[in-house]
Enzyme design. Structure first.
Site, mmCIF file in Angstrom:
data_model
loop_
_atom_site.group_PDB
_atom_site.id
_atom_site.type_symbol
_atom_site.label_atom_id
_atom_site.label_comp_id
_atom_site.label_asym_id
_atom_site.label_seq_id
_atom_site.Cartn_x
_atom_site.Cartn_y
_atom_site.Cartn_z
ATOM 1 N N GLY A 28 44.965 -2.801 30.418
ATOM 2 C CA GLY A 28 44.217 -1.463 31.060
ATOM 3 C C GLY A 28 45.082 -0.282 30.136
ATOM 4 O O GLY A 28 45.582 -0.389 29.170
ATOM 5 N N LYS B 23 46.030 3.725 42.661
ATOM 6 C CA LYS B 23 45.825 3.509 43.905
ATOM 7 C C LYS B 23 46.607 2.128 44.273
ATOM 8 O O LYS B 23 46.604 1.205 43.901
ATOM 9 C CB LYS B 23 44.529 3.368 44.275
ATOM 10 N N GLY C 294 40.445 -5.763 33.948
ATOM 11 C CA GLY C 294 40.204 -6.724 35.289
ATOM 12 C C GLY C 294 40.782 -7.934 35.238
ATOM 13 O O GLY C 294 41.019 -8.445 36.259
ATOM 14 N N ARG D 55 40.686 -5.120 19.043
ATOM 15 C CA ARG D 55 40.226 -6.313 19.558
ATOM 16 C C ARG D 55 39.524 -7.382 18.505
ATOM 17 O O ARG D 55 39.580 -8.578 18.544
ATOM 18 C CB ARG D 55 38.947 -6.023 20.406
#
Ligand code: AMP
Length: 395
Positions: A352, A199, A375, A36
């Site tokens: 992610g 999920k 996110g 990053r």
């Protein structure tokens, strides 16, 4: 089109740059992955070489209740000096901005760099307190939004400050908007999306958005078993999102109506327990024994998914195909990453775990774009307006 640092006169300007220096650190406070920090270098170097001075700001972790040395940006300042090759002024000021910081910012000369302490040491940051936003803005002439990974949060340093300063994007933010936005809106077809992860219910909005855009959708990872279950298949003790079964069934119907091809695993690598040491074997996806759990896609599925990747013009991938953290069940995820690395198509890895996977396999540089957001990436794909993006000036 959002304005970028290319669109304004930078000479003699003090630029407040919101970076994402939220890097992983070990127990001794050493940075374990500087991706990053390195990703912010093109923006910083462009500003410096065009006569600006640079005031960097970022959060690190989730400090609760004010200053905590564990979350200081001190190590980031030292690392930046090394990789930027110039001095980076830094003082660990618990309140982030004090008179010494104001003084330094006021006398900063073109080509000079300073870094502020972790913005989350101030309680107002996550509440988007206008006092902190105004205080940050008072240090500079221009706000450069370059922390895509935090753009889904309306905080003082990501959005609030834009109320007081002209706001443009840095190169990192520009790339994210270009590849997650434009490339998926006007893709070279066929557009293929590959989804995985745990999920279904977490990714429902993403799936719906993608169904409106893609030609083909491949589903692997933990979420595939809920889809398989919704078709009445025996999934053994594989991960099942009970609340997502109806949803999965509705999504399969929706895809059919839209003419979108959804491909599910036809075979899986299933173990007796959630462990790398477990005995694993290949089973058809509709007949997984009761005592087995699918932990990776099987060889036939890999072959089929790779063939789809080879046919596609643009590929968007989010979520691993299996429990890639365990070497025994990383095969499917690795095969997808390798096929994406090889194809001349536009390849976008959506943040992610899938970004972590391509980095782990050493293939990140082979992709057209690896999103820096987690996110934020999903919310962007969901079509939500991100506060840290809408605050950037339009052309
Ligand atoms: P997500 O954050 O939803 O993208 O989920 C990522 C996680 O899903 C990773 O930690 C994977 O290990 C996990 N995962 C992938 N495939 C499976 C599976 N078949 N069973 C259980 N967990 C899985």
């Amino acid at each position: 089109m959002k304005k970028t640092i290319r669109d304004i006169n930078l000479s003699g300007k003090r630029c407040l740059v919101r970076c994402d220096f939220n890097v992983p650190m070990d127990a001794e406070g050493h940075i374990t992955d500087d991706t990053r920090i390195r990703a912010s270098l093109p923006t910083i170097q462009f500003l410096l070489s065009n006569g600006a001075s640079v005031i960097l700001t970022s959060h690190l972790g989730r400090p609760e209740g004010g200053f905590d040395a564990k979350y200081s940006l001190q190590a980031v300042a030292l690392h930046l000096e090394k990789i930027l090759g110039c001095a980076v002024w830094f003082q660990s000021v618990p309140e982030v901005i004090d008179d010494s910081v104001r003084e330094k910012a006021a006398e900063l000369k073109p080509g000079e760099v300073m870094l502020l302490e972790n913005t989350r040491f101030v309680a107002g940051e996550t509440k988007n307190d206008p006092r902190l936003a105004k205080d940050l803005a008072s240090l500079a002439d221009v706000f450069v939004a370059d922390a895509f990974g935090s753009a889904h949060r309306a905080h003082s340093s990501t959005q609030g400050v834009s109320d007081y300063l002209p706001t443009v994007s840095g190169f990192l933010m520009e790339r994210e908007i270009r590849f997650l936005g434009d490339a998926l809106e006007n893709p070279t077809r066929p557009l293929l999306a590959i989804l995985g992860g745990a999920k279904v219910s977490d990714k429902i909005l993403v799936i719906r958005q993608l169904l409106a855009k893609v030609n083909t959708l491949l589903i692997g990872g933990g979420m595939a078993y809920t889809f398989l279950k919704s078709k009445g298949y025996e999934i053994g003790s594989s991960l099942l999102d009970e609340s997502g079964i109806e949803l999965a069934s509705a999504l399969l119907k929706e895809a059919e109506e839209k003419g979108v091809q959804i491909l599910l695993p036809t075979d899986v690598n299933a173990g007796l327990s959630f462990s790398n040491e477990t005995d694993a074997d290949i089973f058809p996806a509709d007949a997984i024994p009761a005592d087995r759990m699918g932990l990776d896609i099987g060889p036939k599925t890999i072959e089929c998914f790779v063939a789809e990747i080879e046919k596609a013009g643009t590929i968007f991938w989010n979520g691993p195909m299996g429990v890639f953290e365990m070497p025994k069940f990383a095969t499917g995820t690795k095969a997808v990453a390798e096929a994406m690395a090889k194809t001349p198509a536009i390849t976008i890895v959506g943040g992610g775990d899938s970004a972590a996977a391509v980095t782990q396999f050493g293939l990140a540089s082979e992709m057209t774009h690896v999103s820096t957001g987690g996110g934020a990436t999903l919310e962007f794909i969901e079509g939500k307006a991100l506060p840290g993006v809408i605050c950037i000036l339009d052309h």
